[in-house]
Every structure is written in C-alpha cells, then in structure tokens.
Design an enzyme around this catalytic site. Structure first.
Site, mmCIF file in Angstrom:
data_model
loop_
_atom_site.group_PDB
_atom_site.id
_atom_site.type_symbol
_atom_site.label_atom_id
_atom_site.label_comp_id
_atom_site.label_asym_id
_atom_site.label_seq_id
_atom_site.Cartn_x
_atom_site.Cartn_y
_atom_site.Cartn_z
ATOM 1 N N HIS A 210 40.939 -68.407 96.062
ATOM 2 C CA HIS A 210 41.083 -66.950 96.215
ATOM 3 C C HIS A 210 39.790 -66.282 95.750
ATOM 4 O O HIS A 210 39.628 -65.988 94.574
ATOM 5 C CB HIS A 210 42.295 -66.468 95.413
ATOM 6 C CG HIS A 210 42.635 -65.021 95.588
ATOM 7 N ND1 HIS A 210 43.893 -64.512 95.360
ATOM 8 C CD2 HIS A 210 41.883 -63.950 95.961
ATOM 9 C CE1 HIS A 210 43.898 -63.212 95.579
ATOM 10 N NE2 HIS A 210 42.681 -62.831 95.933
ATOM 11 N N HIS B 281 47.936 -61.415 100.483
ATOM 12 C CA HIS B 281 48.051 -60.839 99.145
ATOM 13 C C HIS B 281 49.447 -60.209 99.070
ATOM 14 O O HIS B 281 49.809 -59.405 99.939
ATOM 15 C CB HIS B 281 47.009 -59.745 98.930
ATOM 16 C CG HIS B 281 45.616 -60.251 98.670
ATOM 17 N ND1 HIS B 281 44.973 -61.128 99.497
ATOM 18 C CD2 HIS B 281 44.747 -59.980 97.654
ATOM 19 C CE1 HIS B 281 43.765 -61.380 99.006
ATOM 20 N NE2 HIS B 281 43.595 -60.694 97.894
ATOM 21 N N GLU C 11 50.722 -58.259 94.017
ATOM 22 C CA GLU C 11 49.643 -57.920 93.068
ATOM 23 C C GLU C 11 50.024 -56.575 92.439
ATOM 24 O O GLU C 11 50.254 -56.481 91.240
ATOM 25 C CB GLU C 11 48.301 -57.842 93.806
ATOM 26 C CG GLU C 11 47.110 -57.492 92.920
ATOM 27 C CD GLU C 11 45.797 -57.324 93.703
ATOM 28 O OE1 GLU C 11 45.840 -57.146 94.940
ATOM 29 O OE2 GLU C 11 44.723 -57.354 93.059
ATOM 30 N N ASP D 293 38.829 -64.086 92.484
ATOM 31 C CA ASP D 293 39.057 -62.882 93.294
ATOM 32 C C ASP D 293 37.739 -62.189 93.675
ATOM 33 O O ASP D 293 37.227 -62.417 94.772
ATOM 34 C CB ASP D 293 40.012 -61.923 92.560
ATOM 35 C CG ASP D 293 40.813 -61.026 93.483
ATOM 36 O OD1 ASP D 293 40.689 -61.162 94.718
ATOM 37 O OD2 ASP D 293 41.589 -60.182 92.980
ATOM 38 N N ASP D 294 37.219 -61.337 92.802
ATOM 39 C CA ASP D 294 35.981 -60.595 93.080
ATOM 40 C C ASP D 294 35.095 -60.672 91.832
ATOM 41 O O ASP D 294 34.959 -59.704 91.077
ATOM 42 C CB ASP D 294 36.313 -59.136 93.397
ATOM 43 C CG ASP D 294 37.217 -59.016 94.602
ATOM 44 O OD1 ASP D 294 36.717 -59.147 95.732
ATOM 45 O OD2 ASP D 294 38.436 -58.835 94.405
ATOM 46 N N HIS E 175 36.955 -63.421 97.373
ATOM 47 C CA HIS E 175 36.443 -62.552 98.448
ATOM 48 C C HIS E 175 34.926 -62.614 98.361
ATOM 49 O O HIS E 175 34.352 -62.202 97.343
ATOM 50 C CB HIS E 175 36.919 -61.114 98.243
ATOM 51 C CG HIS E 175 38.411 -60.987 98.218
ATOM 52 N ND1 HIS E 175 39.147 -60.632 99.329
ATOM 53 C CD2 HIS E 175 39.313 -61.209 97.225
ATOM 54 C CE1 HIS E 175 40.436 -60.618 99.010
ATOM 55 N NE2 HIS E 175 40.563 -60.964 97.740
HETATM 56 N N1 ADE Z 1 40.059 -57.152 98.507
HETATM 57 C C1 ADE Z 1 39.212 -57.698 97.631
HETATM 58 N N2 ADE Z 1 39.855 -57.982 96.495
HETATM 59 C C2 ADE Z 1 41.143 -57.617 96.650
HETATM 60 C C3 ADE Z 1 42.300 -57.669 95.843
HETATM 61 N N3 ADE Z 1 42.287 -58.166 94.599
HETATM 62 N N4 ADE Z 1 43.452 -57.192 96.338
HETATM 63 C C4 ADE Z 1 43.490 -56.692 97.566
HETATM 64 N N5 ADE Z 1 42.439 -56.613 98.367
HETATM 65 C C5 ADE Z 1 41.268 -57.095 97.920
HETATM 66 ZN ZN ZN Z 2 42.115 -60.923 96.398
#
Ligand code: ADE
Ligand code: ZN
Length: 336
Positions: free
Chosen positions: A16, A196, A199, A277-278, A18
């Site tokens: 996971h 997703h 969350e 994630d990011d 991005h």
């Molecule tokens: N796009 C990038 N990160 C995300 C996240 N944590 N939740 C939803 N969309 C995303």
């Molecule tokens: Zn994500």
C-alpha cells in the site's frame, strides 16, 4: 539483535504505497524548477510545515497540488527510483505501487507518459537493487464512474503490465458501490481488485467492497473492527488488510500509535500488513512504520514474522515466488 535490526533484515513487501505520495519536498522543488512551475511555498521547510492534517481531505488537497510538478516521463521515473532506493534501504524486497492516472491526465499529461516513466523506474530499480514490483491503477473515487471507465480504456495498451486496480481519494460520500460496474469490467480483463475502505468510511463501505466489488484486498480496513460479523467474514475469507499506521496517526484516524488496531487485527486472526501509504507526507517509509508500530504495540518477534509473511501471502506475486519468500522469512527467523 535489537528489534530495529531484526526488522531491517526481515524480507518484507509493501502493498500500500501511493507513488505520488513518495514525492519528497526536495524532489518536488527540483522538478518544479526543471519544469518551470511555481510552487506556492518559498522553501522546502515552508512546504513541510504545511503537512499538518486533521483529516484525509486536508492531506489530499496538498497531495494533488504537489503532484502538479510531475510532467515528463523522466519525472515519473525519478520519482519511482527514489522510492525504491528508500524501500531497499529498509530491507523491502517487493512493492505493489499505486498510481493515480487521473491526477495527471486531467492536467493534460498523457497516460503513457505516466505509465512509461513509472515502468522505467521500476525496471531500473530491479536491475540496480534487485527489488521486484508491480503497478496498480487507482481510480479517484471523487470523480465519476464515467471518468473511471475512460481511465480503464486508456490503460488498455498497458494491461499486461498492470496487476490490478484500486479505489482511492475522498472516501466518505463516495461508496464502493459507485464503481461496481467498472470493477466488474476490470475483473473481466483479468485484473486484481482492491479498494480503500474503512479508513474514514464506515464498516458498510468495507461490506460493499467485499460484496459489490469482490475485492482481493482491503486497503486500510480499520473501521471493520466496529462490526463483529464483518471481522468474522474477513477472517474466514483470509482477506489481506493493507494497514498504514503512520498514515493513520497523521490523518487522525487514530489518536496515538499505542491505540492502533493493528495488534487487535492480528489477535482476531486478520491478515494485516504494515505499509507506508504516502511516506513523504506522513513521516516515514516502510521501515519507520514497522519500527514505530513494533515499539508502540510491543509486537513480539512472532508477530513481526507473521506480518512479514502476510506481506507476501497478500501480494500478487506468483505462488512459487511467494513460497520462496516465506521460506526465506522462516530461515531468517530461525537463524536470528
Ligand atoms: N490517496 C493517497 N493516499 C490516500 C489515502 N490514504 N486514502 C485515500 N486516498 C489516498
Ligand atoms: Zn492509501
């Protein structure tokens, strides 16, 4: 051997991530300069100082703005390569990376520029670091079903190099049901499916991802724990959850890491994994997520090994490759 060293040496996959969320402020500024784009911040420090979020949408607004510096094939290649360098440094050996084509095609960047650049970075990373990877196309759920179908059509020439499709962006108000038809079309093309869910959105969205989208994995899934029947279903189906602890902390999905549900998920028999994630926005890459979570939840070596095993059993690697990685993990655990 201390826990940090044990984690580093443990073969791990990231499921996971991005790729646009791995754009570090330094690279953002370098690409803005290279492409003659003005950023609304005067320095890397000023940009980093803006990374304070109280919900998902706060982050998404800044994340989509940051992605505007990505214009050329080389930009996407450089972005991917920088991520794989970090992954390798953390002992990551495989990654299944999300990309958001609509963030780029809506600005006039062709789908092929994005995909060719990322695939070039992935191939170079494999040659240089030995790390394997695959690409997952995410539909932006705040956009229409029609736009998702158009994106799937643009992906057609690349479908032999795309492992699956996902669903990301603003969750609440955009339930999985909105994309049931496009997911059915993607499945008919042989693509793996994930979304997703849970969350920020309710357990009902996780149910929809399972029953209406027929997903192979759930991204996040935190709020599934609010519904005992749903937990039972996820456990029975052996569905992998791609959990992102530092993301959850930064986006206020949890108040602190000590209260993170990851350990409860494992105790309930759910196939949870740890992911970043990011990472450029949330304070750490794969290794940092593992280390901080292991410490905050006091995870045992056995639980860490389970998490590493889950990262491969939940991957879309060929079965023989999964078996090879599981054997490596077991040999590592037995020798340390
Ligand atoms: N796009 C990038 N990160 C995300 C996240 N944590 N939740 C939803 N969309 C995303
Ligand atoms: Zn994500």
């Amino acid at each position: 051997m201390d826990t940090a060293a044990f984690i580093k040496g443990l073969p791990k996959a990231e499921l996971h991530l991005h790729i646009e969320g791995s754009l570090e402020p330094e690279l953002m500024f370098a690409l803005a300069k290279r492409n003659g784009i003005a950023l609304p911040y005067d320095s890397v420090d000023a940009l980093r100082a803006a990374y304070e979020f109280s919900r998902l949408q706060d982050f998404l607004d800044i994340y989509y703005q940051g992605a505007q510096v990505l214009l050329t094939k080389d930009d996407f290649r450089d972005l991917a390569l920088a991520y794989f360098e970090r992954l390798t440094a953390d002992g990551g050996v495989h990654a299944e990376i999300f990309f958001d084509p609509q963030t780029h095609t809506d600005r006039g960047v062709p789908f092929a520029t994005v995909a060719d650049g990322l695939l070039a970075g992935m191939a170079e990373a494999e040659a240089r670091f030995g790390v394997t990877s695959s690409l997952i196309l995410c539909f932006l759920r705040h956009l229409s079903e029609e736009a998702a179908f158009a994106t799937l059509a643009q992906a057609e020439p690349y479908l032999d190099r795309i492992a699956g499709v996902g669903l990301d962006s603003s969750e609440v108000g955009h339930p999985p049901e909105k994309f049931a038809r496009v997911f059915a079309a993607a499945r008919a093309k042989g693509l793996k499916l994930m979304a997703h869910a849970g969350e920020e959105g309710p357990p009902a969205y996780v149910w929809e991802a399972l029953e209406l989208l027929a997903v192979d994995r759930i991204d996040h899934g935190n709020r599934a724990l609010e519904d005992a029947r749903l937990v039972e279903r996820l456990a029975k189906d052996g569905l992998t959850l791609t959990v992102c602890p530092l993301s959850n902390l930064k986006l206020c999905v949890v108040d602190d890491l000590a209260g993170h549900p990851l350990k409860r998920m494992l105790d309930l028999g759910l196939k949870a994994t740890i992911n970043s994630d990011d990472p450029a926005y949330f304070g750490g890459y794969l290794g940092e997520n593992w280390r901080q979570t292991a410490q905050a939840l006091d995870l045992s070596r056995e639980q860490l090994v389970t998490l590493a095993r889950n990262s491969f059993t939940g991957s879309f690697l060929p079965p023989a490759e999964i078996e090879r990685r599981l054997a490596q993990i077991d040999a590592y655990a037995a020798s340390t």
